[in-house]
Design an enzyme around this catalytic site. Structure first.
Site, PDB file in Angstrom:
ATOM      1  N   GLU A   1      20.857  17.872 -19.482  1.00  0.00           N
ATOM      2  CA  GLU A   1      19.491  18.380 -19.683  1.00  0.00           C
ATOM      3  C   GLU A   1      19.380  18.940 -21.101  1.00  0.00           C
ATOM      4  O   GLU A   1      20.192  19.768 -21.507  1.00  0.00           O
ATOM      5  CB  GLU A   1      19.177  19.463 -18.634  1.00  0.00           C
TER       6      GLU A   1
ATOM      7  N   LEU B   1       0.848  -1.186   0.000  1.00  0.00           N
ATOM      8  CA  LEU B   1       0.000   0.000   0.000  1.00  0.00           C
ATOM      9  C   LEU B   1       0.890   1.245   0.000  1.00  0.00           C
ATOM     10  O   LEU B   1       2.013   1.214   0.494  1.00  0.00           O
ATOM     11  CB  LEU B   1      -0.903  -0.009   1.242  1.00  0.00           C
TER      12      LEU B   1
ATOM     13  N   ALA C   1       2.305  13.739  -5.713  1.00  0.00           N
ATOM     14  CA  ALA C   1       1.513  12.973  -4.761  1.00  0.00           C
ATOM     15  C   ALA C   1       0.355  13.793  -4.190  1.00  0.00           C
ATOM     16  O   ALA C   1      -0.774  13.307  -4.086  1.00  0.00           O
ATOM     17  CB  ALA C   1       2.413  12.493  -3.632  1.00  0.00           C
TER      18      ALA C   1
ATOM     19  N   VAL D   1       3.759   4.525  -5.491  1.00  0.00           N
ATOM     20  CA  VAL D   1       5.122   4.993  -5.765  1.00  0.00           C
ATOM     21  C   VAL D   1       5.562   5.947  -4.659  1.00  0.00           C
ATOM     22  O   VAL D   1       6.674   5.869  -4.143  1.00  0.00           O
ATOM     23  CB  VAL D   1       5.176   5.703  -7.147  1.00  0.00           C
TER      24      VAL D   1
ATOM     25  N   HIS E   1       9.975  36.483  14.413  1.00  0.00           N
ATOM     26  CA  HIS E   1      11.376  36.837  14.158  1.00  0.00           C
ATOM     27  C   HIS E   1      12.268  36.091  15.143  1.00  0.00           C
ATOM     28  O   HIS E   1      11.943  36.031  16.325  1.00  0.00           O
ATOM     29  CB  HIS E   1      11.580  38.333  14.329  1.00  0.00           C
TER      30      HIS E   1
ATOM     31  N   LYS F   1      13.177  11.322   0.115  1.00  0.00           N
ATOM     32  CA  LYS F   1      13.409  12.380   1.114  1.00  0.00           C
ATOM     33  C   LYS F   1      14.276  11.869   2.260  1.00  0.00           C
ATOM     34  O   LYS F   1      15.002  12.643   2.893  1.00  0.00           O
ATOM     35  CB  LYS F   1      12.089  12.946   1.637  1.00  0.00           C
TER      36      LYS F   1
ATOM     37  N   ALA G   1      12.763  17.287 -11.359  1.00  0.00           N
ATOM     38  CA  ALA G   1      12.814  17.107  -9.900  1.00  0.00           C
ATOM     39  C   ALA G   1      13.587  15.847  -9.502  1.00  0.00           C
ATOM     40  O   ALA G   1      14.480  15.899  -8.647  1.00  0.00           O
ATOM     41  CB  ALA G   1      11.389  17.043  -9.351  1.00  0.00           C
TER      42      ALA G   1
HETATM   43  C1  LIG Z   1      11.853   9.227  -7.132  1.00  0.00           C
HETATM   44  C2  LIG Z   1      10.532   9.947  -7.041  1.00  0.00           C
HETATM   45  C3  LIG Z   1      10.384  10.969  -6.125  1.00  0.00           C
HETATM   46  C4  LIG Z   1       9.174  11.629  -6.009  1.00  0.00           C
HETATM   47  N1  LIG Z   1       9.060  12.640  -5.103  1.00  0.00           N
HETATM   48  C5  LIG Z   1       7.897  13.302  -4.999  1.00  0.00           C
HETATM   49  C6  LIG Z   1       7.747  14.330  -4.031  1.00  0.00           C
HETATM   50  O1  LIG Z   1       8.671  14.646  -3.283  1.00  0.00           O
HETATM   51  N2  LIG Z   1       6.547  14.944  -3.932  1.00  0.00           N
HETATM   52  C7  LIG Z   1       5.505  14.629  -4.765  1.00  0.00           C
HETATM   53  O2  LIG Z   1       4.434  15.224  -4.635  1.00  0.00           O
HETATM   54  N3  LIG Z   1       5.614  13.650  -5.680  1.00  0.00           N
HETATM   55  C8  LIG Z   1       6.781  12.985  -5.813  1.00  0.00           C
HETATM   56  N4  LIG Z   1       6.885  11.965  -6.726  1.00  0.00           N
HETATM   57  C9  LIG Z   1       5.714  11.666  -7.570  1.00  0.00           C
HETATM   58  C10 LIG Z   1       4.695  10.831  -6.795  1.00  0.00           C
HETATM   59  O3  LIG Z   1       5.313   9.664  -6.301  1.00  0.00           O
HETATM   60  C11 LIG Z   1       3.519  10.485  -7.683  1.00  0.00           C
HETATM   61  O4  LIG Z   1       2.999  11.668  -8.246  1.00  0.00           O
HETATM   62  C12 LIG Z   1       2.421   9.791  -6.907  1.00  0.00           C
HETATM   63  O5  LIG Z   1       2.883   8.601  -6.318  1.00  0.00           O
HETATM   64  C13 LIG Z   1       1.225   9.487  -7.812  1.00  0.00           C
HETATM   65  O6  LIG Z   1       0.232   8.917  -7.047  1.00  0.00           O
HETATM   66  P1  LIG Z   1      -0.890   7.975  -7.709  1.00  0.00           P
HETATM   67  O7  LIG Z   1      -1.779   7.594  -6.580  1.00  0.00           O
HETATM   68  O8  LIG Z   1      -1.485   8.643  -8.876  1.00  0.00           O
HETATM   69  O9  LIG Z   1      -0.118   6.706  -8.270  1.00  0.00           O
HETATM   70  P2  LIG Z   1       1.012   5.754  -7.708  1.00  0.00           P
HETATM   71  O10 LIG Z   1       1.676   6.291  -6.515  1.00  0.00           O
HETATM   72  O11 LIG Z   1       1.843   5.443  -8.908  1.00  0.00           O
HETATM   73  O12 LIG Z   1       0.215   4.469  -7.236  1.00  0.00           O
HETATM   74  C14 LIG Z   1      -0.450   3.647  -8.129  1.00  0.00           C
HETATM   75  C15 LIG Z   1      -0.654   2.297  -7.475  1.00  0.00           C
HETATM   76  O13 LIG Z   1      -1.448   1.512  -8.336  1.00  0.00           O
HETATM   77  C16 LIG Z   1      -0.978   0.180  -8.322  1.00  0.00           C
HETATM   78  N5  LIG Z   1      -1.423  -0.453  -9.560  1.00  0.00           N
HETATM   79  C17 LIG Z   1      -1.052  -0.167 -10.830  1.00  0.00           C
HETATM   80  N6  LIG Z   1      -1.736  -0.943 -11.693  1.00  0.00           N
HETATM   81  C18 LIG Z   1      -2.539  -1.738 -10.949  1.00  0.00           C
HETATM   82  C19 LIG Z   1      -3.502  -2.736 -11.251  1.00  0.00           C
HETATM   83  N7  LIG Z   1      -3.791  -3.073 -12.508  1.00  0.00           N
HETATM   84  N8  LIG Z   1      -4.142  -3.347 -10.230  1.00  0.00           N
HETATM   85  C20 LIG Z   1      -3.878  -3.020  -8.935  1.00  0.00           C
HETATM   86  N9  LIG Z   1      -2.988  -2.066  -8.596  1.00  0.00           N
HETATM   87  C21 LIG Z   1      -2.340  -1.438  -9.587  1.00  0.00           C
HETATM   88  C22 LIG Z   1       0.523   0.325  -8.204  1.00  0.00           C
HETATM   89  O14 LIG Z   1       1.101  -0.866  -7.671  1.00  0.00           O
HETATM   90  C23 LIG Z   1       0.629   1.502  -7.250  1.00  0.00           C
HETATM   91  O15 LIG Z   1       0.688   1.081  -5.915  1.00  0.00           O
HETATM   92  C24 LIG Z   1       8.085  11.266  -6.850  1.00  0.00           C
HETATM   93  C25 LIG Z   1       8.225  10.228  -7.767  1.00  0.00           C
HETATM   94  C26 LIG Z   1       9.430   9.575  -7.866  1.00  0.00           C
HETATM   95  C27 LIG Z   1       9.563   8.445  -8.842  1.00  0.00           C
END
Ligand SMILES: Cc1cc2nc3c(=O)[nH]c(=O)nc-3n(C[C@H](O)[C@H](O)[C@H](O)COP(=O)(O)OP(=O)(O)OC[C@H]3O[C@@H](n4cnc5c(N)ncnc54)[C@H](O)[C@@H]3O)c2cc1C
Length: 465
Positions: free
Chosen positions: A202, A38, A318, A41, A444, A51, A182
Site C-alpha cells: 500500500e 444482468l 453497489a 459487476v 442481551h 462474499k 476494500a
Molecule cells: C471484487 C469487488 C467486490 C466488491 N464488493 C462490493 C461490496 O461488497 N459492496 C459494495 O457496495 N460494492 C462492492 N463492489 C463495488 C460494486 O460492485 C459497484 O460499486 C457496483 O457494481 C456499481 O454498480 P453500477 O450499477 O454503477 O455498475 P456496474 O455494476 O459496473 O454495472 C454496469 C453494467 O453496465 C453494463 N454496460 C457497460 N457498458 C455498457 C454498454 N455500452 N451497453 C450495455 N451495457 C453496458 C455492464 O456490462 C454492467 O453489467 C465491489 C466491486 C468489486 C470489483
C-alpha cells in the site's frame, strides 16, 4: 421488441436494474440495454461472488484459529479452493437469473447488446437485439471496470485483477496484492485463510486509505496476527515474469526491492466506463478521470439524459448506485423531493475483522466541532457476546456534535461490523442523538450492545466499560 419507452437504461448493474424496477413500479415503460448478464459487476464479479469466498475464508479461520477453544480438532482438515470458486460462481449465476425474473415480474424489457447514445432521447444497440431504442429519458448506468496501470499485462495466470481472481481455481502459494483498499484487503484475507503466504502493498501510510486510522490500525494488527504481511508506504514499480511466477519491483523508504511470488493481484481502484457511449458528442460533461457530471437529481447537462452509480464517481459502492437509481427515477416521476444524502452511505469491508463506518471520521469531526466533539468508544473485549464467540478484537466508536449529541459519524471494526453499521446509518438518517440510542433497548447478549455502550460512553455514562 423495438418501440418507444418512457425510460431506457444502459447497464443492468445494481444502479440500472434497481432503477428499472422502481421506474416500472412508478408506471413507466422501461427498457434495459445490457450486453452481459444482468446484475452488473456487483452480482457477477464483485460484491456477491467475493462474499461467497469470504464466507469460506471465515469458516476456515473459525475452525483453524478458534476451533480448539470450542473442542473442535481440525487435524486432517483439507481445503479445496476450486470448490469455493464453484460455490461463488453458482451464487452469482443464481442471483443474475433472479434479476431476470424480477424484470419479467415488473414487465421490463431486456434488450441484449451494447448501447450507445444516439442523441438525447435515443440509444443505438449493437448485439443480439440490435436496434434503435427511443425513450423520453435515458439513464446511463454503465459502471466501472478494474483500473490497471499503463503497460501492465493482465494475463489471468500470473497477473490478475479481481475479475480473473474470482474465476481462477488456482490458489497460489505466494501472492502479492497491490492495494490495501476494500478489494485488496478482502482478497488478501481469502487467499491467506486458504493457505497462501500473502503480502499486501500500500502506497499510503495506512490500510483502507480514507477510513478512520483507528479502524485501519486494528485491521493491520489483526492481519499481522493472521500471518498477512502489510507493507505501507510502499510503491509498486512493476512486475516481470520469473521462473517461479512473478518478480514484483517495489520502492519504499528502505529503497528498491524485488519480491518473488506465484501471482500478483492488482487492486488499485476502478475507472468509469464512459468511453464509446456517445456521451461527449451528445453534450454530456465528463471529467478528466472519465466520470459523468450530474446534479443532485442525477441529471447530466443534456435534458433527458441521466447518469448514476460508479459512472458518476463518489463512493464506488453497489448500495450507493442503487439508491442513486431509485432517486433519479423518483425525481423523474415527480415522486420525490429530497436528494439522496451521500453523507449517510455506509462503507463496509468484509474481511475479518470486518470494518464499517458511516459519516465523518474523527479527524473530520474534530475539524468541524473542535475539542468539544463527543467521542464514545466501546471495545469488543468488554462485550460478552464477542468474548463468547472468541472474536474480541475491535471496537465501536460513535462521534456526536457537542450541542445536542447528534451523531455525525460512527465506526466499527470487529466481528459483525458490517451488520452493526445498519443501526448507525439509521441514526444518521434520522438525525438521532446518542441519548436516543442510549434510550433504545438492545437485546442481551448481542454485538449490538457495543453500539449502545458506545452511545452511553459518548454521554459519559458507560455501564460495562
Ligand atoms: C471484487 C469487488 C467486490 C466488491 N464488493 C462490493 C461490496 O461488497 N459492496 C459494495 O457496495 N460494492 C462492492 N463492489 C463495488 C460494486 O460492485 C459497484 O460499486 C457496483 O457494481 C456499481 O454498480 P453500477 O450499477 O454503477 O455498475 P456496474 O455494476 O459496473 O454495472 C454496469 C453494467 O453496465 C453494463 N454496460 C457497460 N457498458 C455498457 C454498454 N455500452 N451497453 C450495455 N451495457 C453496458 C455492464 O456490462 C454492467 O453489467 C465491489 C466491486 C468489486 C470489483
Amino acid at each position: 421488441m423495438s418501440g418507444s419507452y418512457d425510460l431506457a437504461i444502459i447497464g443492468a448493474g445494481p444502479g440500472g436494474y434497481v432503477g428499472a424496477i422502481r421506474a416500472a413500479q412508478l408506471g413507466m415503460r422501461v427498457a434495459v440495454i445490457e450486453a452481459d448478464k444482468l446484475g452488473g459487476v456487483c452480482l457477477n464479479w464483485g460484491c456477491i461472488p467475493s462474499k461467497a469466498l469470504l464466507t469460506g475464508a471465515e469458516l476456515v479461520e473459525n475452525l483453524t484459529r478458534h476451533g480448539e477453544i470450542f473442542g473442535i480438532s481440525t487435524s486432517g482438515l483439507t481445503l479445496d479452493y476450486g470448490k469455493l470458486i464453484d460455490h461463488s460462481r453458482k451464487t452469482a449465476d443464481r442471483l443474475a437469473r433472479g434479476v431476470e425474473s424480477l424484470f419479467k415480474k415488473n414487465k421490463i424489457t431486456w434488450i441484449r447488446g451494447r448501447g450507445r447514445l444516439a442523441g438525447p432521447r435515443a440509444v443505438d444497440v449493437e448485439g443480439p437485439d440490435a436496434q434503435r431504442v427511443e425513450a423520453r429519458h435515458v439513464l446511463v448506468a454503465t459502471g466501472s471496470t478494474e483500473w490497471v496501470p499503463d503497460g501492465l499485462a493482465v494475463d489471468g495466470e500470473r497477473v490478475l485483477t479481481s475479475r480473473e481472481a474470482l474465476a481462477s481455481k488456482r490458489r497460489p502459494d505466494r501472492l502479492v496484492v497491490v492495494g490495501a483498499g476494500a478489494v485488496g484487503v478482502e482478497f488478501a484475507y481469502v487467499y491467506a485463510m486458504y493457505g497462501a503466504k500473502v503480502t499486501v502493498l500500500e502506497m499510503a501510510s495506512q490500510m483502507l486509505p480514507g477510513a478512520d486510522p483507528e479502524l485501519a490500525e486494528v485491521l493491520q494488527r489483526e492481519f499481522r496476527r493472521k500471518g498477512i504481511e502489510v507493507r505501507l508506504g510502499t510503491r509498486f514499480e512493476g512486475v516481470e515474469r520469473s521462473v517461479a511466477g512473478v518478480r514484483v519491483a517495489i520502492a519504499s523508504e528502505k529503497g528498491a526491492e524485488a519480491l518473488e511470488a506465484d501471482q500478483l493481484l492488482v487492486a488499485i481502484g476502478r475507472r468509469p466506463l464512459s468511453a464509446d457511449l456517445g456521451l461527449e458528442a451528445a453534450g454530456v460533461n465528463v471529467t478528466k478521470r472519465g466520470f459523468v457530471e450530474v446534479d443532485a437529481r442525477g441529471r447530466t447537462a443534456v435534458p433527458g439524459v441521466l447518469a448514476i452509480g460508479d459512472l458518476v464517481g463518489g463512493a464506488l459502492l453497489a448500495h450507493k448506485a442503487s439508491e442513486e437509481g431509485i432517486a433519479a427515477v423518483e425525481f423523474l416521476a415527480g415522486a420525490r423531493t429530497q436528494p439522496l444524502d451521500h453523507g449517510a452511505i455506509p462503507f463496509c469491508i468484509y474481511a475479518q475483522p470486518q470494518v464499517a463506518w458511516v459519516g465523518l471520521t474523527e479527524a473530520q469531526a474534530r475539524d468541524r466541532f473542535g475539542e468539544d466533539l463527543r467521542v464514545g468508544r466501546f471495545p469488543f473485549t468488554a462485550s460478552g457476546k464477542a468474548l463468547a464467540a472468541a472474536h474480541s478484537a475491535g471496537f465501536a466508536k460513535i462521534l456526536a456534535e457537542p450541542r445536542y449529541g447528534q451523531i455525525v459519524g460512527a465506526h466499527v471494526v470487529g466481528h459483525g461490523a458490517t451488520e452493526l453499521v445498519a443501526e448507525l446509518v439509521l441514526a444518521l438518517t434520522l438525525e438521532a442523538t446518542t441519548s436516543e440510542i442510549a434510550a433504545t433497548c438492545h437485546a442481551h447478549p448481542t454485538l449490538s450492545e457495543a453500539i449502545l455502550e458506545a452511545a452511553l460512553a459518548a454521554e459519559g455514562r458507560s455501564i460495562n466499560f
